[in-house]
Scaffold this motif. Sequence first.
Motif, PDB file in Angstrom:
ATOM      1  N   CYS A 148      63.997  39.440   4.218  1.00 43.06           N
ATOM      2  CA  CYS A 148      65.161  38.964   4.965  1.00 43.06           C
ATOM      3  C   CYS A 148      66.068  40.144   5.254  1.00 43.06           C
ATOM      4  CB  CYS A 148      65.918  37.878   4.201  1.00 43.06           C
ATOM      5  SG  CYS A 148      66.740  38.461   2.697  1.00 43.06           S
ATOM      6  N   THR A 149      67.023  39.935   6.119  1.00 43.27           N
ATOM      7  CA  THR A 149      68.028  40.956   6.407  1.00 43.27           C
ATOM      8  C   THR A 149      69.400  40.389   6.071  1.00 43.27           C
ATOM      9  OG1 THR A 149      68.255  40.237   8.715  1.00 43.27           O
ATOM     10  CG2 THR A 149      66.641  41.982   8.239  1.00 43.27           C
ATOM     11  N   VAL A 150      70.362  41.276   5.911  1.00 41.04           N
ATOM     12  CA  VAL A 150      71.702  40.859   5.533  1.00 41.04           C
ATOM     13  C   VAL A 150      72.702  41.839   6.127  1.00 41.04           C
ATOM     14  CG1 VAL A 150      71.508  42.119   3.348  1.00 41.04           C
ATOM     15  CG2 VAL A 150      73.238  40.351   3.584  1.00 41.04           C
ATOM     16  N   GLU A 151      73.842  41.345   6.529  1.00 42.19           N
ATOM     17  CA  GLU A 151      74.896  42.202   7.054  1.00 42.19           C
ATOM     18  C   GLU A 151      75.333  43.200   5.989  1.00 42.19           C
ATOM     19  OE1 GLU A 151      76.099  42.330  10.014  1.00 42.19           O
ATOM     20  OE2 GLU A 151      75.201  40.544  10.934  1.00 42.19           O
ATOM     21  N   ARG A 152      75.648  44.418   6.436  1.00 42.75           N
ATOM     22  CA  ARG A 152      76.083  45.452   5.494  1.00 42.75           C
ATOM     23  C   ARG A 152      77.331  45.009   4.736  1.00 42.75           C
ATOM     24  NH1 ARG A 152      74.632  50.811   6.205  1.00 42.75           N
ATOM     25  NH2 ARG A 152      76.754  51.391   5.641  1.00 42.75           N
ATOM     26  N   ALA A 153      78.239  44.317   5.416  1.00 42.16           N
ATOM     27  CA  ALA A 153      79.459  43.875   4.757  1.00 42.16           C
ATOM     28  C   ALA A 153      79.170  42.856   3.663  1.00 42.16           C
ATOM     29  CB  ALA A 153      80.418  43.282   5.788  1.00 42.16           C
ATOM     30  N   VAL A 154      78.171  42.012   3.881  1.00 45.64           N
ATOM     31  CA  VAL A 154      77.794  41.042   2.853  1.00 45.64           C
ATOM     32  C   VAL A 154      77.174  41.758   1.658  1.00 45.64           C
ATOM     33  CG1 VAL A 154      76.297  39.071   2.334  1.00 45.64           C
ATOM     34  CG2 VAL A 154      77.505  39.186   4.520  1.00 45.64           C
TER      35      VAL A 154
END
Length: 371
Positions: A148-154
């Motif tokens: 999966c991918t995730v926002e850097r801020a998250v």
Amino acid sequence: MQKLTIPSPMPTLPPWLPLSVLHYLDHTAVGTSLRALARRDGVSASTVLRQVRQCETRRDDPLVDAAFESLRATVMGWGGGSSSTDEDTMTAHARPDTMPQDAATLAAEARRVLRRMIEPEAFLAVSAEMERAVVLRPEPGGRQARLCTVERAVAQAFALKDWIICDQQGRIAVYRITGAGRAALRRLLAEEEMRAGGVREAQFIYADQHRDMVEGAADPADGRKLRYNAAESPVCALGRKLGRDGKPYLSVELVRVAERLREDFELAQMGPRVAQNWERFLTGADRGGFGSGGGTAEGPRAARDRVAEALRELGPGLGDVALRVCCFLEGIETTERRMGWAARSGKIVLRIALQRLKRHYDEKVGRSMIG
């Protein structure tokens, strides 16, 4: 005497931020004194100082450092700091991604991402060149499977919450899930189940975060698998405890022996005779009551026979402590009280029982059963 001015909390920061992070930002970005923070939040000044130092140390972590820079830019742009400059304001506006502002959004992302990070060998990779962080898992042939991918801020929020930790720095930083992250995931999944069912109580939700469910083969003959909570096992706790020689009080082999007995015990409870009284067997009242009759499957029947033979080999005393601690998950102190033993003697008797049980498995069952 100059009166201390205690500023109001910064309203633009996410409410889920740990108190230590808020203290760090209040002190370093706003300029609030340690004593003022301590007085405002009802803690000692030494506690606030320790939190500030810990946050400063954690800035060696790339995600944590980036998170603090983003939060500091937010604070300076809000105008809470007396040293706000054009550069600070520009930095704040130059960041397109912001950390989740509400706990619900962060929880949803945690359930999605951390659920993949608990998979074997999974890790989160992030770099300055990557727009998003990605969770990967090694595959045969040197390939990497993208989970999966995730926002850097998250990802920065996960690091601030101590749910992930940097395992390898460099152009591409590698992160692994922490024990706190696993506990948080268990709690979040329990909360989700509560909302879906509407019947679970809060005490069970927060108990779930301390459970560590593992799966093992209970019987190689039929391939049945059992799930049990390793975090609750007193034997596992003794296996982590170090003795005076600096070695674990219970070796890995003895812990496996205890797990093997428990797996057989759990498997033996399947079927019509769920209320089997194992304690009566130790006194001799139920000897011979573990025959092949009863209509249960061969797996549970064979497991009952193995448990009965193991307890018979141990005999009263050793069998009692093995049954109570390994199978009933009774604490050592509780066992000592119920058996009328001296304090701190239960773990000694347990180790002797597991040593004899290991010899029994090695001679009668085979090493493959506990290896």
